[in-house]
Design a protein around this motif. Sequence first.
Motif, PDB file in Angstrom:
ATOM      1  N   ASN A 195      21.870 -21.579 112.699  1.00  0.00           N
ATOM      2  CA  ASN A 195      22.132 -21.773 114.125  1.00  0.00           C
ATOM      3  C   ASN A 195      23.338 -20.975 114.614  1.00  0.00           C
ATOM      4  O   ASN A 195      23.771 -21.167 115.758  1.00  0.00           O
ATOM      5  CB  ASN A 195      22.351 -23.261 114.426  1.00  0.00           C
ATOM      6  N   HIS A 221      16.687 -10.774 114.107  1.00  0.00           N
ATOM      7  CA  HIS A 221      17.466 -11.033 112.893  1.00  0.00           C
ATOM      8  C   HIS A 221      17.892  -9.754 112.188  1.00  0.00           C
ATOM      9  O   HIS A 221      18.817  -9.779 111.370  1.00  0.00           O
ATOM     10  CB  HIS A 221      16.648 -11.897 111.929  1.00  0.00           C
ATOM     11  N   TYR A 226       7.009 -15.291 119.307  1.00  0.00           N
ATOM     12  CA  TYR A 226       8.343 -14.861 118.892  1.00  0.00           C
ATOM     13  C   TYR A 226       9.405 -15.588 119.711  1.00  0.00           C
ATOM     14  O   TYR A 226       9.939 -15.051 120.682  1.00  0.00           O
ATOM     15  CB  TYR A 226       8.474 -13.346 119.060  1.00  0.00           C
ATOM     16  N   GLU A 250      12.457 -16.483 118.988  1.00  0.00           N
ATOM     17  CA  GLU A 250      13.870 -16.180 118.752  1.00  0.00           C
ATOM     18  C   GLU A 250      14.284 -14.926 119.505  1.00  0.00           C
ATOM     19  O   GLU A 250      13.610 -13.890 119.430  1.00  0.00           O
ATOM     20  CB  GLU A 250      14.136 -16.003 117.266  1.00  0.00           C
ATOM     21  N   MET A 295      24.854 -14.248 117.219  1.00  0.00           N
ATOM     22  CA  MET A 295      24.011 -13.810 116.123  1.00  0.00           C
ATOM     23  C   MET A 295      24.697 -12.699 115.336  1.00  0.00           C
ATOM     24  O   MET A 295      24.477 -12.560 114.125  1.00  0.00           O
ATOM     25  CB  MET A 295      22.656 -13.344 116.658  1.00  0.00           C
ATOM     26  N   CYS A 345      12.381 -15.545 112.776  1.00  0.00           N
ATOM     27  CA  CYS A 345      11.637 -15.791 114.011  1.00  0.00           C
ATOM     28  C   CYS A 345      10.361 -16.560 113.724  1.00  0.00           C
ATOM     29  O   CYS A 345       9.991 -17.473 114.473  1.00  0.00           O
ATOM     30  CB  CYS A 345      11.333 -14.468 114.701  1.00  0.00           C
ATOM     31  N   ARG A 348      11.289 -20.151 113.018  1.00  0.00           N
ATOM     32  CA  ARG A 348      11.590 -20.883 114.249  1.00  0.00           C
ATOM     33  C   ARG A 348      10.319 -21.252 115.006  1.00  0.00           C
ATOM     34  O   ARG A 348      10.290 -22.254 115.737  1.00  0.00           O
ATOM     35  CB  ARG A 348      12.498 -20.037 115.144  1.00  0.00           C
TER      36      ARG A 348
END
Length: 833
Positions: A304, A441, A493, A495, A501, A731, A734
């Motif tokens: 997170n 990511h 998707y 994320e 991040m 992703c 999530r």
Amino acid sequence: MALLPSYQEAVAGAHWLELVAPYAHVRDYPSLCLVSPRFYEQFAPRLWSDPLRTIRVLGLDPGDDLKWYYNFVLRRTGMVRRATRCLVLSLDFRAFAIDSSEFDIDTGGRSLSQTFAQLPSLFPKLRCILLDGHPDLDPSFFSRPADPTSLTAPSYHPLLLLSIPHCQTQVPVTFFGATCLRGLVYLDVSDAPGFLKNAVVQSFLSPTNMPSLRILKARDREMDDDTAVALCRSFKDQLWSLDLSRNRLTDAFCRYIGSFCFPPGTLRTSSHFEIEGFYEPAACAGSVSHGPFGFVQESEWSVNFNHPDRHVADAPIYTRDAHLPTGEVRSVRHNGRAPIMSDIAGDVKEVLAGTTRSPRADVEDVYHDQLCQHQGGVTHLHLSGNNAVSARAVQRLIRSSPGHLRHLDCGSLLLDDGPSPILPPWLARTMRLSGFLGAAHLFRPALSPNLQVLRIHHSLVTQIPSLESEDLVAMADLWLAETFVRPRVELAYPEVFVPDMNPRLYSLTLTNLPRYSTGPLIRKLIKFLRLAAAQERAIRDAKSSSSRRSPIMLRGLRHIRLEFDPDPTEELGHSLDSEDLDPGQPINLTSKEFSFFGDHGWGSSLSQSPNTPQLAGVRHSDSRLGPMFQTSISESVRLPPQQQLQRLQQQHQKYSPQPRRHGEVAETGAQDNEYVMHTFDWNGTALTLPVWIGSTTNDDVSASPAVKEYTRLLRNGKPHHWTDPVPASPCHVRAGVPTGVYLFNAAWDAMLVVSAPPSPRRGDVDAVRRPTRVDLASMRDVVAALKEYRTRTRMACERARGGSDESHDHWTGKLEVVLKEASPSYRSSKFWR
């Protein structure tokens, strides 16, 4: 590393003149040079270091530029002693004699370009020449011998910087082998006619002729993959900045650049696992489209991005290991606060030649500067404008790199799946979708620990791809992308990139932003600015509560640049405001004839269902997929979904081992029938991996909507959905996928292109309704909405500074808004506080 000072230099105190000289005004330099030899030593280098810039500050009228230049080069300088001429380090023509083609003067038959051949010998220590904004000049004169009768001069130092973008004169290949260019550190040959292929193939543009070259810019030179790969193979890791924007590169180039331009080893480490997570490569596994497989291992904090120490800079570490050979240095990532080297011509010129306030007279100091040193490979990579480069290729490039990229410019990227199946059937098929989805990511420190500057499509933050069509008006493109494509993207998707991040990222540029929005785009941009303000507030609070022995904090995101596309309302004119048309009537979206006359122009495809198979009756015989996929699509699509699934499972069992549980997800309680064994090729070796297909039953109420859609697509039985296995990314996790599994990426991406079947009871024939005049007229101006938000938050911030208890979410970094006009040659830039 710079040379150490001598003992006398180390113990001697600075003269007062050295301290006050940078604060003297340029207009006073000529007078100060006449005071004494010591004053001349201080102010003469400042006066002569960049004469074209200095003379403008001294009051030269722009209309007299050429007259002064010809007198300076052809007449006056010949009477100046050589020691004075050696003080000239830079000739910056970027704002000098712009209208040179219209100027006529008696120069002995010599043009402005012909004087270039004299410059290296006339100014023996000249380092930088910038010809930006002079497309009519011929830089090939640099490689020609100077006129021996003009001035007898001994040998001269090679140039360090040459910038000749937009030159309309085609230079010969021998130009790159000129003696005066042998010491180049920076070379910009962008936007010029001719191809660079011959110069690369014939080894003129090579390390042999340019052994010190570190920055190469070759934008818009019609460079193809073969030429670009040959260029990278030639220079290998010598360059640290490579700009190949707006060429004809494809995904093939992205697959090979890492083999030549990236250093060995990796900067990714598990030392910061609790804060950032860790990217763990899979052993000897990968695919052609994805690259090497790997999983992001998450801690309870990194998942997170809320670890208390996420804004702390890295502590100093030893770079020399006793077990390594003497002098060998370990490659480590920077601490997060190290300033990034700029590869912009103006900034490089200041490093190589200094400024008027502080010139760099000692060339040895320049050679030892970090900018001129070997960096071990490309750290600044520019690939924007290559329309055939896909987002998947850039994602593979990042995964394959050792994580040392500091500046990545990848602008608008093509989405692999193509536009045809994603659109409703009543739209034309001449569409292009671009964006960067499901891979935020990749810019986390776990994979890109050195990344500081990023320029990328806005969908990284907004989840809204760009839709372009030759047959639709731009406003309709924006409306469809936001109302039809966006919900599917948010499903598959979920994320998006947020500032925390990667707190090590300093500058973020979002490209291809639309000027108008139905609302979601504005909300997402404002949310991102609020998150940037929250990051800024967290860093400020940590600094205020720390002592002098506390660790150094990161700077966080301090520069956001928003690049907007041209205003699409100019194409519509006053059509949206016409009072003679029904505002609720669906409009004809063709740009050739913008009208509101019912269904004219929509074609006969209105009667088709959005799920009508486009490939029905076509024989699929791709041998790369194995015998289990060599079947007729027309046969499979006629079967009910459950029979399709049974047939495919029987084929899997016939040609592959029996399904088994994947060890990585044994703790999740998944059943054996949630996996199938899939065999594919990787580097000439057949690999077999268990691929997760979700629950095969319809009563799994705990599954997320994305997982249910993924399972439904596989259950439909289309063979191309059972291909392209990839490791589950953060992703995917999530969205509801178990951690540590492989899934069929073809089926997952199909969520963007497949809509739920139309329901006869609802009477919805199309997957998305056609926009009306009211829909397009009600779209808001994104720039105006952001300006209103910034004005409101800035006022709240000022009230809080004045002593009010009012809370605010104003981000105090540098927000830059760039508005592109219809003409690509013009850009207007604004800075908002």
